[in-house]
Design a protein around this motif. Structure first.
Motif, PDB file in Angstrom:
ATOM      1  N   GLU A  45       0.811  -1.223   0.000  1.00  0.00           N
ATOM      2  CA  GLU A  45       0.000   0.000   0.000  1.00  0.00           C
ATOM      3  C   GLU A  45       0.844   1.272   0.000  1.00  0.00           C
ATOM      4  OE1 GLU A  45      -0.354  -2.444   2.362  1.00  0.00           O
ATOM      5  OE2 GLU A  45      -1.913  -3.461   1.166  1.00  0.00           O
ATOM      6  N   ASP A  46       2.143   1.157   0.242  1.00  0.00           N
ATOM      7  CA  ASP A  46       2.996   2.338   0.369  1.00  0.00           C
ATOM      8  C   ASP A  46       3.438   2.862  -0.996  1.00  0.00           C
ATOM      9  OD1 ASP A  46       2.980   2.264   3.153  1.00  0.00           O
ATOM     10  OD2 ASP A  46       4.713   0.914   3.220  1.00  0.00           O
ATOM     11  N   PRO A  47       3.406   4.174  -1.211  1.00  0.00           N
ATOM     12  CA  PRO A  47       3.970   4.745  -2.444  1.00  0.00           C
ATOM     13  C   PRO A  47       5.469   4.968  -2.282  1.00  0.00           C
ATOM     14  CG  PRO A  47       3.014   6.490  -1.140  1.00  0.00           C
ATOM     15  CD  PRO A  47       2.762   5.205  -0.379  1.00  0.00           C
ATOM     16  N   LEU A  82       8.015  -1.649 -10.468  1.00  0.00           N
ATOM     17  CA  LEU A  82       7.821  -3.051 -10.048  1.00  0.00           C
ATOM     18  C   LEU A  82       6.477  -3.255  -9.348  1.00  0.00           C
ATOM     19  CD1 LEU A  82      11.434  -3.778  -8.699  1.00  0.00           C
ATOM     20  CD2 LEU A  82      10.532  -4.132 -11.002  1.00  0.00           C
ATOM     21  N   GLY A  83       5.468  -2.490  -9.784  1.00  0.00           N
ATOM     22  CA  GLY A  83       4.133  -2.632  -9.208  1.00  0.00           C
ATOM     23  C   GLY A  83       3.815  -1.648  -8.107  1.00  0.00           C
ATOM     24  N   TRP A  84       4.769  -0.802  -7.742  1.00  0.00           N
ATOM     25  CA  TRP A  84       4.547   0.199  -6.690  1.00  0.00           C
ATOM     26  C   TRP A  84       4.343   1.576  -7.320  1.00  0.00           C
ATOM     27  CZ3 TRP A  84       6.194  -4.379  -5.162  1.00  0.00           C
ATOM     28  CH2 TRP A  84       5.937  -4.803  -3.847  1.00  0.00           C
ATOM     29  N   THR A  85       3.380   2.317  -6.801  1.00  0.00           N
ATOM     30  CA  THR A  85       3.099   3.644  -7.326  1.00  0.00           C
ATOM     31  C   THR A  85       4.172   4.644  -6.883  1.00  0.00           C
ATOM     32  OG1 THR A  85       1.709   4.199  -5.421  1.00  0.00           O
ATOM     33  CG2 THR A  85       0.616   3.259  -7.358  1.00  0.00           C
ATOM     34  N   ILE A  86       4.282   5.729  -7.654  1.00  0.00           N
ATOM     35  CA  ILE A  86       5.255   6.781  -7.368  1.00  0.00           C
ATOM     36  C   ILE A  86       4.490   8.030  -6.931  1.00  0.00           C
ATOM     37  CG2 ILE A  86       7.140   8.176  -8.286  1.00  0.00           C
ATOM     38  CD1 ILE A  86       7.235   5.998 -10.597  1.00  0.00           C
ATOM     39  N   GLU A  87       4.927   8.638  -5.862  1.00  0.00           N
ATOM     40  CA  GLU A  87       4.274   9.849  -5.361  1.00  0.00           C
ATOM     41  C   GLU A  87       5.251  11.016  -5.378  1.00  0.00           C
ATOM     42  OE1 GLU A  87       2.696  11.512  -1.078  1.00  0.00           O
ATOM     43  OE2 GLU A  87       2.015   9.517  -1.676  1.00  0.00           O
ATOM     44  N   MET A  88       4.804  12.130  -5.951  1.00  0.00           N
ATOM     45  CA  MET A  88       5.625  13.341  -6.007  1.00  0.00           C
ATOM     46  C   MET A  88       5.409  14.185  -4.757  1.00  0.00           C
ATOM     47  SD  MET A  88       7.719  15.128  -7.859  1.00  0.00           S
ATOM     48  CE  MET A  88       8.348  16.790  -8.059  1.00  0.00           C
ATOM     49  N   ILE A 337      16.164   3.994  -9.542  1.00  0.00           N
ATOM     50  CA  ILE A 337      15.419   3.375  -8.439  1.00  0.00           C
ATOM     51  C   ILE A 337      14.922   1.991  -8.848  1.00  0.00           C
ATOM     52  CG2 ILE A 337      13.283   3.514  -7.077  1.00  0.00           C
ATOM     53  CD1 ILE A 337      13.691   6.593  -7.090  1.00  0.00           C
ATOM     54  N   GLU A 338      14.391   1.882 -10.050  1.00  0.00           N
ATOM     55  CA  GLU A 338      13.886   0.580 -10.525  1.00  0.00           C
ATOM     56  C   GLU A 338      15.018  -0.432 -10.672  1.00  0.00           C
ATOM     57  OE1 GLU A 338      10.546  -1.172 -13.537  1.00  0.00           O
ATOM     58  OE2 GLU A 338      11.425   0.774 -14.016  1.00  0.00           O
ATOM     59  N   GLN A 339      16.202   0.051 -11.031  1.00  0.00           N
ATOM     60  CA  GLN A 339      17.343  -0.838 -11.194  1.00  0.00           C
ATOM     61  C   GLN A 339      17.778  -1.484  -9.869  1.00  0.00           C
ATOM     62  OE1 GLN A 339      20.327   1.657 -13.149  1.00  0.00           O
ATOM     63  NE2 GLN A 339      20.055   0.485 -15.029  1.00  0.00           N
ATOM     64  N   VAL A 340      17.730  -0.726  -8.787  1.00  0.00           N
ATOM     65  CA  VAL A 340      18.252  -1.240  -7.516  1.00  0.00           C
ATOM     66  C   VAL A 340      17.169  -1.831  -6.617  1.00  0.00           C
ATOM     67  CG1 VAL A 340      20.138   0.441  -7.591  1.00  0.00           C
ATOM     68  CG2 VAL A 340      18.095   0.954  -6.245  1.00  0.00           C
ATOM     69  N   ALA A 341      15.892  -1.569  -6.910  1.00  0.00           N
ATOM     70  CA  ALA A 341      14.808  -2.050  -6.054  1.00  0.00           C
ATOM     71  C   ALA A 341      14.710  -3.577  -6.079  1.00  0.00           C
ATOM     72  CB  ALA A 341      13.485  -1.433  -6.499  1.00  0.00           C
ATOM     73  N   VAL A 343      12.096  -6.848  -4.869  1.00  0.00           N
ATOM     74  CA  VAL A 343      10.791  -7.289  -4.382  1.00  0.00           C
ATOM     75  C   VAL A 343      10.945  -8.644  -3.714  1.00  0.00           C
ATOM     76  CG1 VAL A 343       8.438  -7.955  -4.998  1.00  0.00           C
ATOM     77  CG2 VAL A 343       9.531  -6.030  -6.162  1.00  0.00           C
ATOM     78  N   SER A 344      10.421  -8.744  -2.493  1.00  0.00           N
ATOM     79  CA  SER A 344      10.415 -10.016  -1.765  1.00  0.00           C
ATOM     80  C   SER A 344       9.023 -10.192  -1.177  1.00  0.00           C
ATOM     81  CB  SER A 344      11.465 -10.022  -0.653  1.00  0.00           C
ATOM     82  OG  SER A 344      11.481 -11.263   0.039  1.00  0.00           O
ATOM     83  N   GLY A 345       8.268 -11.150  -1.728  1.00  0.00           N
ATOM     84  CA  GLY A 345       6.893 -11.333  -1.285  1.00  0.00           C
ATOM     85  C   GLY A 345       6.061 -10.124  -1.641  1.00  0.00           C
ATOM     86  N   ASP A 346       5.382  -9.567  -0.657  1.00  0.00           N
ATOM     87  CA  ASP A 346       4.556  -8.378  -0.869  1.00  0.00           C
ATOM     88  C   ASP A 346       5.262  -7.100  -0.441  1.00  0.00           C
ATOM     89  OD1 ASP A 346       2.425  -9.789  -1.899  1.00  0.00           O
ATOM     90  OD2 ASP A 346       1.508 -10.117   0.052  1.00  0.00           O
ATOM     91  N   THR A 347       6.581  -7.143  -0.359  1.00  0.00           N
ATOM     92  CA  THR A 347       7.353  -5.995   0.125  1.00  0.00           C
ATOM     93  C   THR A 347       8.409  -5.596  -0.887  1.00  0.00           C
ATOM     94  OG1 THR A 347       7.032  -6.799   2.387  1.00  0.00           O
ATOM     95  CG2 THR A 347       8.699  -5.099   2.062  1.00  0.00           C
ATOM     96  N   LEU A 348       8.596  -4.299  -1.042  1.00  0.00           N
ATOM     97  CA  LEU A 348       9.649  -3.780  -1.908  1.00  0.00           C
ATOM     98  C   LEU A 348      10.710  -3.117  -1.049  1.00  0.00           C
ATOM     99  CD1 LEU A 348       9.513  -2.123  -5.300  1.00  0.00           C
ATOM    100  CD2 LEU A 348      10.446  -0.715  -3.469  1.00  0.00           C
ATOM    101  N   TYR A 349      11.959  -3.368  -1.388  1.00  0.00           N
ATOM    102  CA  TYR A 349      13.097  -2.817  -0.649  1.00  0.00           C
ATOM    103  C   TYR A 349      13.960  -1.987  -1.607  1.00  0.00           C
ATOM    104  CZ  TYR A 349      11.852  -6.484   2.696  1.00  0.00           C
ATOM    105  OH  TYR A 349      11.175  -7.303   3.578  1.00  0.00           O
TER     106      TYR A 349
END
Length: 399
Positions: A45-47, A82-88, A337-341, A343-349
């Motif tokens: 749920e986190d942007p 990777l499925g996560w929204t971006i917030e400005m 950001i997309e290059q280094v992110a 995803v593990s399960g339902d969490t993005l790091y």
């Protein structure tokens, strides 16, 4: 009999449960334990928050709004990460050192904030750098041009704008070699940007064999510079170079005639480019020159220009020269950001230290203003200054 059946069934269920393969559990990436700044962690749920800091109110509000508009298009084009929204997150720092520090402290306090396409000006950038440095937040300024910013050994500060050294060289060469000027007066607003570029023009023009007949500071925000202009006029300069922004530049050109300077060339840096100067200076702005970041024509620029007009109803570069560079500043950050992110399960790091390093090592990123490749000191500029002048009430490229 029924009771016995339920007991047997219960035992059977317990046995089957014990034998079943355990449910896979998402693990925290190993890098989060070894990264120098740890990881930013995002639930589904986190942007992912990225930001901008600059003037969004007052005399320089047009700069900030233009840059934010371009950055919002970069977010739209990126889609998600990777499925996560971006917030400005756009914050008004008043283009001041105090505001720059305050906004930086606010941004780094948010655990979901990972990168900033800014700050916009040199003074607010200088104040913000140590704060973002401590937090491991990468910066990519599209418009902070003071050369000293990349001489601070910062690992987080980068810019895709050319520097004031580049502007000073271009302006001095034009005045001395092309315009044939031999005597100039240099004015500045006392700020990191204005005084820095003024010093550069003075040094370069003198080195070329010219004479600086006056070097004066003005107080930003005032409506009357007639006394300064009168003092300058007494030295009979052939040109005035001004280091500062459009609000003060327009006052200066509007008062040059009454000081007897109507035939003197007026030249400034990229800080005066845009419609605001044209509107405020009117006919008095005719012939004024400046160096700008407006990029050369390309297929990528044409596509961006069309999208910008469709979104905002105005041509990019109309308000400021930073429209294209602002888009690129955020676009390259989102790319990295997309290059280094992870995803593990339902969490993005997002490993913060790895992100800082990856931004500094960007190579051959194709932006709308050109190719962006970062040097080891954070200089990532895609194109050098281009000289424009005001002709028939509009900014046009000098032949």
């Amino acid at each position: 009999m029924i009771k016995k059946f339920f007991v047997v069934a219960l035992v059977l269920m317990m046995v089957l449960s014990a034998c079943a393969a355990p449910e896979a559990k998402a693990e925290v990436p190993e890098v989060c334990g070894t990264d120098s700044f740890g990881c930013a962690v995002f639930s589904k749920e986190d942007p992912i928050k990225v930001g901008y800091a600059g003037p969004l109110a007052g005399d320089y509000a047009a700069y900030g709004q233009d840059q934010v508009n371009a950055m919002l298009l970069a977010i739209k084009d990126a889609g998600d990460i990777l499925g996560w929204t971006i917030e400005m997150v756009a914050e008004d720092d008043g283009a001041s050192a105090e505001g720059g520090a305050a906004v930086a402290n606010k941004m780094v306090s948010d655990p979901l904030f990972v990168a900033i396409a800014g700050p916009a000006f040199s003074g607010d950038s200088a104040a913000a750098i140590p704060i973002f440095e401590k937090a491991g937040i990468p910066m990519m300024s599209p418009s902070a041009t003071n050369p000293e910013l990349t001489a601070k050994d910062s690992k987080v500060f980068n810019r895709n704008a050319f520097t004031d050294v580049d502007q000073a060289v271009a302006a001095s060469a034009y005045l001395f070699d092309t315009a044939g000027v031999r005597k100039i007066a240099v004015l500045h607003d006392g700020g990191d940007y204005g005084q820095g570029i003024a010093n550069g023009v003075s040094a370069n023009f003198t080195a070329a064999g010219g004479e600086v007949v006056a070097f004066e500071a003005i107080t930003a925000g005032e409506a009357d510079y007639s006394a300064v202009l009168a003092a300058v006029a007494s030295n009979s300069p052939e040109a005035i170079y001004y280091g500062g922004y459009n609000a003060e530049a327009s006052v200066l050109v509007n008062q040059m005639k009454q000081a007897g300077l109507e035939n003197v060339i007026f030249f400034a840096g990229d800080g005066i480019y845009g419609t605001d100067f044209l509107t405020k200076a009117g006919e008095n702005g005719e012939g004024a020159l400046c160096t700008t970041m407006v990029p050369p024509a390309s297929e990528a620029r044409i596509k961006f220009d069309e999208a910008f007009v469709a979104a905002y109803g105005v041509e990019p570069g109309t308000i400021t020269a930073y429209t294209w560079g602002s888009y690129d500043a955020l676009a390259v950050l989102l790319h990295v950001i997309e290059q280094v992110a992870i995803v593990s399960g339902d969490t993005l790091y997002i490993p913060r230290g790895a992100l800082v390093d990856a931004v500094r090592n960007v190579e051959d990123f194709q932006g709308v203003a050109g190719t962006i490749s970062c040097q080891s000191n954070g200089e990532c500029n895609a194109s050098g200054p281009i000289i424009y002048n005001v002709k028939d009430g509009d900014w046009v490229v000098v032949d």
